[in-house]
Design an enzyme around this catalytic site. Structure first.
Site, PDB file in Angstrom:
ATOM      1  CB  SER A   7      -0.309  -4.851  -6.522  1.00  0.00           C
ATOM      2  OG  SER A   7      -0.533  -5.799  -5.493  1.00  0.00           O
ATOM      3  CG  LEU A  26       2.275   1.835   0.516  1.00  0.00           C
ATOM      4  CD1 LEU A  26       1.135   2.676  -0.318  1.00  0.00           C
ATOM      5  CD2 LEU A  26       3.840   2.307   0.671  1.00  0.00           C
ATOM      6  CB  CYS A  95      -5.520   6.275  -0.329  1.00  0.00           C
ATOM      7  SG  CYS A  95      -4.179   5.044   0.134  1.00  0.00           S
ATOM      8  CB  CYS A 192      -8.086  -0.493   4.344  1.00  0.00           C
ATOM      9  SG  CYS A 192      -7.138   0.866   4.415  1.00  0.00           S
TER      10      CYS A 192
END
Length: 362
Positions: A7, A26, A95, A192
């Site tokens: 990212s 986030l 997600c 996660c």
């Protein structure tokens, strides 16, 4: 910006291409200490700090958006509910569907942004019909189109995947050249929100114990007891704790899970083979196939493709596997491809073997 190398480089490339870029991390946990740490998660305080440092190097604004309540409802609670019903969900796929390209995109558009860019490895192209097509990444070892197969045309029209034409090794080299400290940060592979990686233990803590029988597929003999069906998934071999081998000495695998009675059925590997799949809750990336589609399907995030004939009738998807698969569990996603193009996806409701039904949703 998750705090990882992908990212970070995606953000840098978007900025270099002339876009007005804002980095967003986030906050997905109500208690960040309960999520994966040590460069293995994607939403911890540690990851947030890594993302902020990357944004500083790139020279873009950076904010943290609290999505913890939405994430808990749409991803964590969904994960628990699916396992409680004997299904095997993919939380990363959920997600993407509910958080990154729904809640985040909705807020971004409301704030005047044009698109959400991520570090996913997939490619977007404009088709001859003017629709946005999603294709597999150049780096097949990192291709993530499977977990993006839930995205609709409207979502794809507001998405950017700057890494789709690159190989992961080259992305790391680029990150180092750009001075990004995450260049050598390990990839995250675990769920996660399960801090120690013990999915069975986490589910037991959340759902409580629920005993049941482990039975033999052929004879119906009770081979043992368990403390919860959520500790099993179709195709599982290890951790069955049956206590004695099969008469022929071959290993046993989980063939079926019945959450109402608590029965887990085990048997030989060949009984895992399926050649037909029924799916529901379809999500189409573009036009819904009007005729039976000769394409391929991928049935796991890192699984191989299977040649298939896919027929869509309303909200029902029937998949004939021309190349049979093994260990396919209800609740998993079946993502349909036409060559490298992602057609769409569905949730597996039931699997069949010619002449026999092998598993179904309750």
């Amino acid at each position: 910006m998750s705090g990882g190398v992908d990212s970070a480089v995606a953000a840098a490339r978007a900025a270099e291409a002339g876009h007005e870029v804002t980095g967003i991390h986030l906050a997905l946990s109500r208690n960040p200490q309960s999520y994966r740490t040590g460069a293995r998660g994607c939403c911890t305080i540690e990851d947030s700090n890594d993302a902020r440092r990357a944004a500083d190097v790139i020279g873009i604004p950076f904010y943290v958006w609290d999505m913890s309540d939405r994430f808990h409802e749409d991803v964590v609670e969904d994960f628990m509910a699916e396992y409680a019903e004997g299904r095997t969900p993919n939380p990363c796929l959920r997600c993407n569907e509910k958080i990154k390209f729904a809640a985040v995109l909705e807020r971004a558009l409301a704030l005047g942004f044009d698109a959400v860019a991520t570090g996913h490895y997939a490619q977007l192209r404009t088709g001859v019909d003017g629709l946005i097509e999603m294709h597999r990444a150049v780096d097949m070892g990192k291709d993530q189109s499977y977990v993006l197969g839930v995205l609709t045309q409207e979502q794809l029209a507001h998405a950017l995947f700057p890494l789709g034409d690159s190989r992961k090794a080259d992305v790391r080299v680029e990150a180092e050249r750009r001075g990004l400290s995450v260049a050598k940060k390990p990839d995250s592979h675990d769920i996660c929100f399960i801090s120690d990686g013990d999915t069975g233990g986490w589910l037991r803590d959340k759902l409580g114990s629920g005993s049941g029988d482990i039975v033999d597929h052929a004879t119906g003999e009770v081979l043992g007891r368990h403390e919860g069906t959520y500790g099993f998934t179709v195709g599982q071999r290890k951790g069955l704790r049956i206590g004695r081998p099969a008469d022929d000495g071959r290993p046993r695998y989980v063939l079926d899970i019945e959450p109402v009675s608590g029965t887990v059925t085990v048997g030989p590997r060949e009984e895992l083979t399926v050649d037909r799949i029924s799916g529901f809750k379809p999500r189409w990336c573009g036009t819904v196939p009007a005729e039976p589609l000769h394409g391929t399907v991928q049935l796991r995030a890192h699984g191989s493709e299977h040649r298939a004939l896919v027929t869509v009738t309303g909200e029902s998807v029937e998949i004939e596997l021309l190349e049979p698969a093994q260990g396919i569990a209800p609740g998993q996603a079946a993502v349909v491809y036409d060559g490298t193009r992602v057609v769409g996806s569905c949730t597996i409701a039931a699997t069949f073997r010619t002449g026999a039904r092998t598993g179904a949703l309750a």
